[in-house]
Design an enzyme around this catalytic site. Structure first.
Site, PDB file in Angstrom:
ATOM      1  N   ALA A 149     -12.906  -1.761  -1.682  1.00 46.81           N
ATOM      2  CA  ALA A 149     -13.195  -1.988  -0.267  1.00 46.81           C
ATOM      3  C   ALA A 149     -13.347  -0.711   0.554  1.00 46.81           C
ATOM      4  O   ALA A 149     -13.456  -0.788   1.770  1.00 46.81           O
ATOM      5  CB  ALA A 149     -12.083  -2.845   0.329  1.00 46.81           C
ATOM      6  N   HIS A 174     -14.233 -13.384  -4.103  1.00 49.42           N
ATOM      7  CA  HIS A 174     -14.711 -14.648  -3.527  1.00 49.42           C
ATOM      8  C   HIS A 174     -16.086 -14.982  -4.077  1.00 49.42           C
ATOM      9  O   HIS A 174     -16.698 -15.952  -3.668  1.00 49.42           O
ATOM     10  CB  HIS A 174     -14.799 -14.515  -1.997  1.00 49.42           C
ATOM     11  CG  HIS A 174     -13.581 -13.904  -1.411  1.00 49.42           C
ATOM     12  ND1 HIS A 174     -13.506 -12.582  -1.063  1.00 49.42           N
ATOM     13  CD2 HIS A 174     -12.360 -14.440  -1.185  1.00 49.42           C
ATOM     14  CE1 HIS A 174     -12.288 -12.315  -0.633  1.00 49.42           C
ATOM     15  NE2 HIS A 174     -11.573 -13.419  -0.698  1.00 49.42           N
ATOM     16  N   ARG A 193      -4.732  -6.729 -11.070  1.00 49.54           N
ATOM     17  CA  ARG A 193      -5.678  -7.372 -10.148  1.00 49.54           C
ATOM     18  C   ARG A 193      -6.986  -6.581 -10.192  1.00 49.54           C
ATOM     19  O   ARG A 193      -6.983  -5.370  -9.952  1.00 49.54           O
ATOM     20  CB  ARG A 193      -5.121  -7.345  -8.725  1.00 49.54           C
ATOM     21  CG  ARG A 193      -6.128  -7.832  -7.678  1.00 49.54           C
ATOM     22  CD  ARG A 193      -5.695  -7.489  -6.259  1.00 49.54           C
ATOM     23  NE  ARG A 193      -4.419  -8.073  -5.908  1.00 49.54           N
ATOM     24  CZ  ARG A 193      -3.653  -7.623  -4.907  1.00 49.54           C
ATOM     25  NH1 ARG A 193      -4.026  -6.585  -4.184  1.00 49.54           N
ATOM     26  NH2 ARG A 193      -2.500  -8.203  -4.653  1.00 49.54           N
ATOM     27  N   LYS A 230       0.869  -1.183   0.000  1.00 49.81           N
ATOM     28  CA  LYS A 230       0.000   0.000   0.000  1.00 49.81           C
ATOM     29  C   LYS A 230       0.903   1.230   0.000  1.00 49.81           C
ATOM     30  O   LYS A 230       1.705   1.421   0.914  1.00 49.81           O
ATOM     31  CB  LYS A 230      -0.871   0.022   1.261  1.00 49.81           C
ATOM     32  CG  LYS A 230      -2.048  -0.919   1.183  1.00 49.81           C
ATOM     33  CD  LYS A 230      -2.976  -0.738   2.358  1.00 49.81           C
ATOM     34  CE  LYS A 230      -4.193  -1.629   2.195  1.00 49.81           C
ATOM     35  NZ  LYS A 230      -3.907  -3.022   1.826  1.00 49.81           N
ATOM     36  N   ASP A 237      -1.227  -2.282  -4.068  1.00 51.13           N
ATOM     37  CA  ASP A 237      -2.638  -2.263  -3.676  1.00 51.13           C
ATOM     38  C   ASP A 237      -3.242  -0.925  -4.075  1.00 51.13           C
ATOM     39  O   ASP A 237      -2.523   0.069  -4.225  1.00 51.13           O
ATOM     40  CB  ASP A 237      -2.764  -2.407  -2.146  1.00 51.13           C
ATOM     41  CG  ASP A 237      -2.598  -3.855  -1.682  1.00 51.13           C
ATOM     42  OD1 ASP A 237      -2.613  -4.759  -2.522  1.00 51.13           O
ATOM     43  OD2 ASP A 237      -2.453  -4.047  -0.460  1.00 51.13           O
ATOM     44  N   MET A 238      -4.573  -0.892  -4.220  1.00 49.84           N
ATOM     45  CA  MET A 238      -5.232   0.387  -4.509  1.00 49.84           C
ATOM     46  C   MET A 238      -6.042   0.805  -3.284  1.00 49.84           C
ATOM     47  O   MET A 238      -6.761  -0.008  -2.711  1.00 49.84           O
ATOM     48  CB  MET A 238      -6.133   0.248  -5.736  1.00 49.84           C
ATOM     49  CG  MET A 238      -6.638   1.566  -6.264  1.00 49.84           C
ATOM     50  SD  MET A 238      -5.332   2.719  -6.765  1.00 49.84           S
ATOM     51  CE  MET A 238      -5.036   2.207  -8.456  1.00 49.84           C
ATOM     52  N   ARG A 279     -12.896  -6.210   6.238  1.00 49.59           N
ATOM     53  CA  ARG A 279     -13.403  -7.590   6.085  1.00 49.59           C
ATOM     54  C   ARG A 279     -14.777  -7.727   6.735  1.00 49.59           C
ATOM     55  O   ARG A 279     -15.649  -8.422   6.234  1.00 49.59           O
ATOM     56  CB  ARG A 279     -12.440  -8.604   6.731  1.00 49.59           C
ATOM     57  CG  ARG A 279     -11.029  -8.634   6.188  1.00 49.59           C
ATOM     58  CD  ARG A 279     -10.885  -9.016   4.741  1.00 49.59           C
ATOM     59  NE  ARG A 279     -11.286  -8.082   3.744  1.00 49.59           N
ATOM     60  CZ  ARG A 279     -10.544  -7.059   3.249  1.00 49.59           C
ATOM     61  NH1 ARG A 279      -9.357  -6.810   3.712  1.00 49.59           N
ATOM     62  NH2 ARG A 279     -11.016  -6.275   2.291  1.00 49.59           N
TER      63      ARG A 279
HETATM   64  C1  LIG Z   1      -6.502 -10.791  -3.315  1.00 49.94           C
HETATM   65  C2  LIG Z   1      -7.309  -9.584  -3.013  1.00 49.94           C
HETATM   66  C3  LIG Z   1      -6.718  -8.334  -3.009  1.00 49.94           C
HETATM   67  C4  LIG Z   1      -7.490  -7.201  -2.775  1.00 49.94           C
HETATM   68  N1  LIG Z   1      -6.896  -5.970  -2.876  1.00 49.94           N
HETATM   69  C5  LIG Z   1      -7.676  -4.870  -2.756  1.00 49.94           C
HETATM   70  C6  LIG Z   1      -7.140  -3.575  -3.006  1.00 49.94           C
HETATM   71  O1  LIG Z   1      -5.965  -3.396  -3.315  1.00 49.94           O
HETATM   72  N2  LIG Z   1      -7.975  -2.498  -2.884  1.00 49.94           N
HETATM   73  C7  LIG Z   1      -9.307  -2.653  -2.536  1.00 49.94           C
HETATM   74  O2  LIG Z   1     -10.031  -1.652  -2.475  1.00 49.94           O
HETATM   75  N3  LIG Z   1      -9.825  -3.875  -2.276  1.00 49.94           N
HETATM   76  C8  LIG Z   1      -9.046  -4.963  -2.387  1.00 49.94           C
HETATM   77  N4  LIG Z   1      -9.598  -6.201  -2.154  1.00 49.94           N
HETATM   78  C9  LIG Z   1     -10.930  -6.305  -1.516  1.00 49.94           C
HETATM   79  C10 LIG Z   1     -12.039  -6.281  -2.543  1.00 49.94           C
HETATM   80  O3  LIG Z   1     -12.142  -5.000  -3.109  1.00 49.94           O
HETATM   81  C11 LIG Z   1     -13.375  -6.645  -1.901  1.00 49.94           C
HETATM   82  O4  LIG Z   1     -13.702  -5.739  -0.905  1.00 49.94           O
HETATM   83  C12 LIG Z   1     -13.405  -8.038  -1.304  1.00 49.94           C
HETATM   84  O5  LIG Z   1     -12.695  -8.946  -2.081  1.00 49.94           O
HETATM   85  C13 LIG Z   1     -14.841  -8.549  -1.206  1.00 49.94           C
HETATM   86  O6  LIG Z   1     -15.403  -8.599  -2.494  1.00 49.94           O
HETATM   87  P1  LIG Z   1     -15.833  -9.972  -3.206  1.00 49.94           P
HETATM   88  O7  LIG Z   1     -15.473  -9.801  -4.656  1.00 49.94           O
HETATM   89  O8  LIG Z   1     -15.218 -11.110  -2.551  1.00 49.94           O
HETATM   90  O9  LIG Z   1     -17.388  -9.953  -3.139  1.00 49.94           O
HETATM   91  P2  LIG Z   1     -18.466  -9.727  -1.987  1.00 49.94           P
HETATM   92  O10 LIG Z   1     -19.535  -8.900  -2.630  1.00 49.94           O
HETATM   93  O11 LIG Z   1     -17.897  -9.283  -0.685  1.00 49.94           O
HETATM   94  O12 LIG Z   1     -18.996 -11.200  -1.782  1.00 49.94           O
HETATM   95  C14 LIG Z   1     -19.644 -11.852  -2.868  1.00 49.94           C
HETATM   96  C15 LIG Z   1     -19.906 -13.281  -2.507  1.00 49.94           C
HETATM   97  O13 LIG Z   1     -18.670 -13.954  -2.250  1.00 49.94           O
HETATM   98  C16 LIG Z   1     -18.859 -14.915  -1.233  1.00 49.94           C
HETATM   99  N5  LIG Z   1     -18.080 -14.543  -0.045  1.00 49.94           N
HETATM  100  C17 LIG Z   1     -17.539 -13.356   0.236  1.00 49.94           C
HETATM  101  N6  LIG Z   1     -16.909 -13.361   1.416  1.00 49.94           N
HETATM  102  C18 LIG Z   1     -17.080 -14.609   1.906  1.00 49.94           C
HETATM  103  C19 LIG Z   1     -16.684 -15.261   3.109  1.00 49.94           C
HETATM  104  N7  LIG Z   1     -16.003 -14.620   4.073  1.00 49.94           N
HETATM  105  N8  LIG Z   1     -17.023 -16.554   3.260  1.00 49.94           N
HETATM  106  C20 LIG Z   1     -17.728 -17.209   2.319  1.00 49.94           C
HETATM  107  N9  LIG Z   1     -18.148 -16.639   1.177  1.00 49.94           N
HETATM  108  C21 LIG Z   1     -17.827 -15.366   0.967  1.00 49.94           C
HETATM  109  C22 LIG Z   1     -20.336 -14.892  -0.896  1.00 49.94           C
HETATM  110  O14 LIG Z   1     -21.002 -15.820  -1.731  1.00 49.94           O
HETATM  111  C23 LIG Z   1     -20.724 -13.482  -1.250  1.00 49.94           C
HETATM  112  O15 LIG Z   1     -22.095 -13.319  -1.519  1.00 49.94           O
HETATM  113  C24 LIG Z   1      -8.864  -7.341  -2.448  1.00 49.94           C
HETATM  114  C25 LIG Z   1      -9.462  -8.601  -2.440  1.00 49.94           C
HETATM  115  C26 LIG Z   1      -8.724  -9.704  -2.730  1.00 49.94           C
HETATM  116  C27 LIG Z   1      -9.411 -11.042  -2.761  1.00 49.94           C
END
Ligand SMILES: Cc1cc2nc3c(=O)[nH]c(=O)nc-3n(C[C@H](O)[C@H](O)[C@H](O)COP(=O)(O)OP(=O)(O)OC[C@H]3O[C@@H](n4cnc5c(N)ncnc54)[C@H](O)[C@@H]3O)c2cc1C
Length: 346
Positions: free
Chosen positions: A227, A265, A222, A135, A172-173, A327
């Protein structure tokens, strides 16, 4: 050398820094969807509140809750978690926790922490499967005056240490006020370290255009949903709109010449990513999936067993507040677990 194993069977996570003790005692009830949206907004505001951090950090937080998402306090913990993940067929990107640093000495410390970590990964022979995520606000971007220049120099030193160790860095963003600066620093870094990765956030209105700019050969991008708490003027607010934007961005990246990193996810988006890879004749390994440490581990293993590149984002360090709150904002069940842990001393 891995260094000493700081974890023990009876104490799987070292005691977190303790400040004052004012834990909320009421247990949570599962929120309805409109309540979940309000909770999400409040939590994202709290992720940057020092007062909230100080109050909650004083509580006897369950070690198991934090340990589920964070590898541990020190670099040895990160290296051990990395070795375990690599042994299970997954790849890793490691994040030294911390952000919004307003003190030069702390920015220098973060840079040094990354350089040390990269040396340990190299010594352990793990750099073919592990890179680092940085970051820029943790290495000086938010410092007044020369912050951007300082962040660039610190990031450059981390990139050099990564290249020496045979691995890469992904930037990271953070919130939208840093996007232009981060993409500018990325361009500068890529002049010397072309393998440096970027992160784009599908919730920002600008991101489709950024995807087009970055979908070129040699470019590692990526794609995540995003978030941070962002205003309507710059970001989609509705979950369905963010998901649709994610698919539009993914289409651009998968059709392009670069290396897409699908960070989600979301089962639906993972399925769509797979279908787009097939449509664009992309062989497995010409893109990758990414998920956070402790989230959907069985799905991570399934993708890896299926021959996909699956990278796990592994945070370590004691500055866990902002990361943990984001998270919780994503998943009310994580919030419930966390609040419950505040009312117990386990
Ligand atoms: C490798 C990585 C790097 C990232 N880097 C950044 C970054 O640099 N900047 C940034 O702003 N954000 C970053 N993020 C966070 C990202 O922006 C999201 O806030 C976060 O990944 C949640 O989004 P989601 O796509 O998983 O979908 P969500 O809308 O949170 O979840 C969608 C679906 O995924 C499943 N799911 C989600 N969480 C869970 C759980 N805990 N257990 C079981 N099922 C689950 C469920 O089915 C849920 O309905 C990163 C995420 C990842 C994975």
């Amino acid at each position: 050398m891995l260094g000493p194993d700081t974890r023990t069977r009876s104490h799987p996570y070292p005691q977190l820094p303790v400040r004052r003790s004012h834990p909320p005692r009421r247990l949570p009830v599962p929120p309805r969807s409109e309540e979940a949206a309000v909770i999400r907004r409040v939590l994202l505001s709290l992720s940057r509140s020092e007062r909230a951090r100080d109050v909650v950090a004083a509580a006897p937080i369950s070690r198991t809750v934090v340990r589920r998402f964070i590898a541990g306090d020190g670099p040895a913990d990160a290296v051990i978690a990395t070795a375990e993940l690599i042994a299970s067929g997954r790849l890793v990107t490691i994040d030294h926790l911390g952000e919004d640093v307003y003190d030069l000495a702390q920015a220098v410390e973060t840079r040094d922490a990354y350089v040390t970590l990269l040396g340990l990964l190299d010594d352990a022979g793990l750099t073919s499967g592990a890179e680092v995520s940085v970051k820029l606000s943790a290495v000086g971007q938010a410092l007044p005056g020369d912050g951007e220049k300082i962040a660039l120099e610190h990031a450059r030193e981390i990139c050099r240490a990564a290249a020496d160790a045979g691995t890469t860095v992904t930037l990271d963003m953070e919130d939208h006020t840093t996007t232009d600066s981060t993409l500018g620093i990325l361009r500068d870094l890529r002049a010397d370290f072309p393998q440096t990765g970027a992160v784009l956030q599908a919730y920002l209105h600008r991101t489709e255009a950024d995807c087009r700019d970055l979908a070129h050969a040699g470019s590692r991008v990526r794609l995540c949903k995003g978030a941070y708490k962002e205003p309507e003027s710059v970001a989609f607010q509705d979950k369905a709109d963010v998901d649709k934007a994610y698919v539009r961005c993914l289409k651009i990246l998968m059709a392009g010449e670069g290396y897409p990193m699908v960070a989600s996810h979301d089962p639906r988006l993972i399925e769509i990513a797979g279908a787009l890879a097939v449509r664009h004749d992309r062989a497995k390994g010409t893109y990758e999936y990414q998920m956070l440490h402790g989230v959907r581990p069985e799905e991570q293993k399934r993708l890896a067993a299926d021959g996909e590149k699956m990278r796990v984002y592994v945070p370590y360090g004691d500055d866990w507040w902002g990361y943990m709150v984001r998270r919780m904002a994503e998943k009310p069940a994580n919030l419930a677990l966390f609040l419950k842990s505040l009312s117990s001393t386990s």
